[in-house]
Scaffold this active site. Sequence first.
Site, mmCIF file in Angstrom:
data_model
loop_
_atom_site.group_PDB
_atom_site.id
_atom_site.type_symbol
_atom_site.label_atom_id
_atom_site.label_comp_id
_atom_site.label_asym_id
_atom_site.label_seq_id
_atom_site.Cartn_x
_atom_site.Cartn_y
_atom_site.Cartn_z
ATOM 1 N N GLY A 1 14.084 -12.191 73.964
ATOM 2 C CA GLY A 1 13.475 -13.569 74.369
ATOM 3 C C GLY A 1 14.339 -14.568 73.794
ATOM 4 C CB ILE B 1 16.179 -4.464 53.649
ATOM 5 C CG1 ILE B 1 17.046 -5.732 53.420
ATOM 6 C CG2 ILE B 1 16.709 -3.836 55.107
ATOM 7 C CD1 ILE B 1 17.079 -6.951 54.393
ATOM 8 N N GLY C 1 12.396 -6.256 70.676
ATOM 9 C CA GLY C 1 13.772 -5.543 70.676
ATOM 10 C C GLY C 1 14.185 -5.603 69.243
ATOM 11 N N GLY D 1 11.625 -12.336 57.113
ATOM 12 C CA GLY D 1 12.000 -12.118 58.524
ATOM 13 C C GLY D 1 13.442 -12.174 58.489
ATOM 14 C CB VAL D 2 15.707 -9.935 59.699
ATOM 15 C CG1 VAL D 2 17.700 -9.886 59.099
ATOM 16 C CG2 VAL D 2 15.153 -9.181 58.405
ATOM 17 N N GLY D 3 15.087 -12.262 61.947
ATOM 18 C CA GLY D 3 15.764 -12.427 63.269
ATOM 19 C C GLY D 3 16.353 -13.705 63.564
ATOM 20 C CD GLU D 4 13.926 -17.687 64.581
ATOM 21 O OE1 GLU D 4 12.935 -17.353 63.668
ATOM 22 O OE2 GLU D 4 13.739 -18.441 65.497
ATOM 23 C CE LYS E 1 20.082 3.798 61.578
ATOM 24 N NZ LYS E 1 19.669 5.136 61.870
ATOM 25 C CB THR E 2 15.573 -2.637 62.790
ATOM 26 O OG1 THR E 2 14.917 -2.584 61.738
ATOM 27 C CG2 THR E 2 15.332 -1.262 63.470
HETATM 28 MO MO1 MOS Z 1 12.258 -17.667 67.925
HETATM 29 S S1 MOS Z 1 13.390 -19.381 68.682
HETATM 30 O O1 MOS Z 1 10.880 -18.454 67.213
HETATM 31 O O2 MOS Z 1 11.822 -16.831 69.392
#
Ligand code: MOS
Length: 743
Positions: free
Chosen positions: A241, A626, A469, A699-702, A630-631
Amino acid sequence: MSESIMGASPRRIDGRLKVTGRAQYAADQHPKDMVFAYGVYSTIASGSIKLLDIEVARRSTGVIEILHHGNFPQAFHTAPVPFSLAGVLTGSRTDEKRLPFEDEVIRYAGQFVALVIADTFEHAREAAYKVKVGYAGGASFANLKQGLKQGAPADGGQGHKRGNPAKAFDDGVQTVDATYTTPVETHNPMEMHATVALWENGKLVVYESTQSVVVHRNTLAQIFGLPTEHVEVRAPFIGSGFGGKLWIWPHSVAACAAAKVVGRPVQLIVPRAQMFTTVGHRPETQQRMRLAADAKGKLVSLRHESLNTTGFGDQYVENCGSMSASLYSCANVEITHGIVQVNRGAPTSMRAPGAAPGLFALESAIDELAEKCRMDPLAFRQLNWAEQNEQEKLPWSGNHLREALAQGAERFGWVKRTPEIGSMRDGHEVIGYGMAQCNWDALRTPAEARVSLKSDGRAVVYCGAQDIGTGTYTVIAQCVSDITGLPLDRIEVELGNSSYPPAPVSGGSWVTASVLPAVAEATRAALTQLKSFAASADGGFATSKADAIKVSNGRLEDGSTSLGFADVLNRLKIASAEGNAHTGMADTAKHAFSSFGAHFVEVRWDPGISRLRVSRVVSAIDVGKIINAKTARNQVEGAIVMAIGMALFESADYDERNAMPVNNNYAEYMVPVHADQPDIDVILLDYPDYNLNEFGARGVGEIGVTGLAAAVANAVYHATGKRVRDLPISLEKLMDGVPIISV
Ligand code: MOS
């Protein structure tokens, strides 16, 4: 209890479903009697609809209904309550404030004009092409430059001021005053937006590719005037997303309305061209940076003045200065944001909103200032490290930026960098080394979860989060395994259904930090209930008190007796032991929570054939404990690839004559491909942040997407002497004799 599972690197528990094609995405749903909707999208960017002739389309094969402004069913606006982190479980939000078909005004190209519903996708599309629309065109504003002709930008808020930055700038020994721009970027996840909507006895069931089944449910309930219990949103799998699926877009409302009107399930897939228009984008930004340093290279003034584009009727602020007030130690700071309306759809959050374009500007400007101070850019940053959050005047919950700088530099071989422009060569290639810091909020929201220990030996987690994902299924299973000692293959994780206990939006990099505490607490509550069963008559531990019973490797033990969880339940003929939990936010009054890191980038520039490659990236990231390397590594690597797109390729362009999109397709909107991938080396620092939650996980996503474009630009400067302040760094901007195009 195994200590190893948290921090181990098990494979994704949903990996097999995905690689065998059995994972069901929104568009894979085909409820009985489903029909298909296809949009008629505006072919002008500004004006109004003067004529809508649906007669020919209505007689086209297979057509069931055509919806438009004149016959769209009643819908309501969402409550004008700002969305908040605290209210993430009950809140609603739309970024495009206008309801689809609400009026006949056209504010952007690709806006829904009509919706054809037919028996097949092909019939719906064919009929959509036969709808005749007459427009009256209006003045259009294609981009920020044109938008500014309307007058002064509106105040975007989210500013900050401390000290006297103007005076400190004037007194500075070295200064930088430069303007940086970033273009429109689109999320364009591989899985396009899609909705399958059906009404069953007054209840609305929606399969949606969404980053929040709960907020999507809450928002649809408001739009259709329903109690939230009468709406269920399902998203068991999402093909990414990046922020584009955080909030509801017009297609979802249109599909739900269509299903209501025709009395059958309706599928609406957003075509790729409309992935550039009606589902959000990262807006264009223009950022003036004014920095000053004293004789020793200490940062004494930092002004970050940011403008971004927004749609007509929307007030989206790209918070570019969000990190600038706290990443560096500086006594005199001013941050401002302004917004400028243009004829584009509403912008929205895109991976590290604000910080991604903001740190391009900040970390480029810092590089420029370090050079003026004749300092190594790494040394400049080390000198100006912020010991506490000077904006909030709070100690950091954890800040291992200096370790990230040191470890990244070491692994990269930064010491080999010679400071002179173009001084590092390998045959006919010029090598550039650049670096930048990265920075993102470490947030935690409320969350709920239910855990059921079943008499068949499984543990099942129900949680209204979703896995976009990133590995949410897997880290939740790890958490339950950690507490129960059950192996991962006995743990089932049920996500992506708004009827499960509410959990936050998969956004802001906050899901792991927010949801794991709720899952852990629910797991412990289920074990407490199981122990009370075990200590009851016939429970198998009748001589023990419940609190004398211990959990070990998926069994209950008291020193003399050892029974599996299921054995206890089966002795008593009880189906399951249940635990529920609601967990809250972090205590933001005591600490400032943030994640940090450093990117080191090598580029290779071949002036003979004007070829630029990002050849090597080393990123050291401080995101707390962590849970799954891996993810986590996969998130940072993906963010780096995305940021290479930001640095070198991505730009959605609009025709200045009419504000129409120019490159709304994957052929002309360039993204990095495999051949563009560098050698990526991610160092995960793994310092737990127990102020945020019991696991110490952030968190790690951004974070990986922030700062990287600046590190590339800084490396390009080091190789070529060309300071590109306008993204993307396209090749013509590096060619000798070709002037750098500036906005
Ligand atoms: Mo993120 S831009 O908060 O999906």
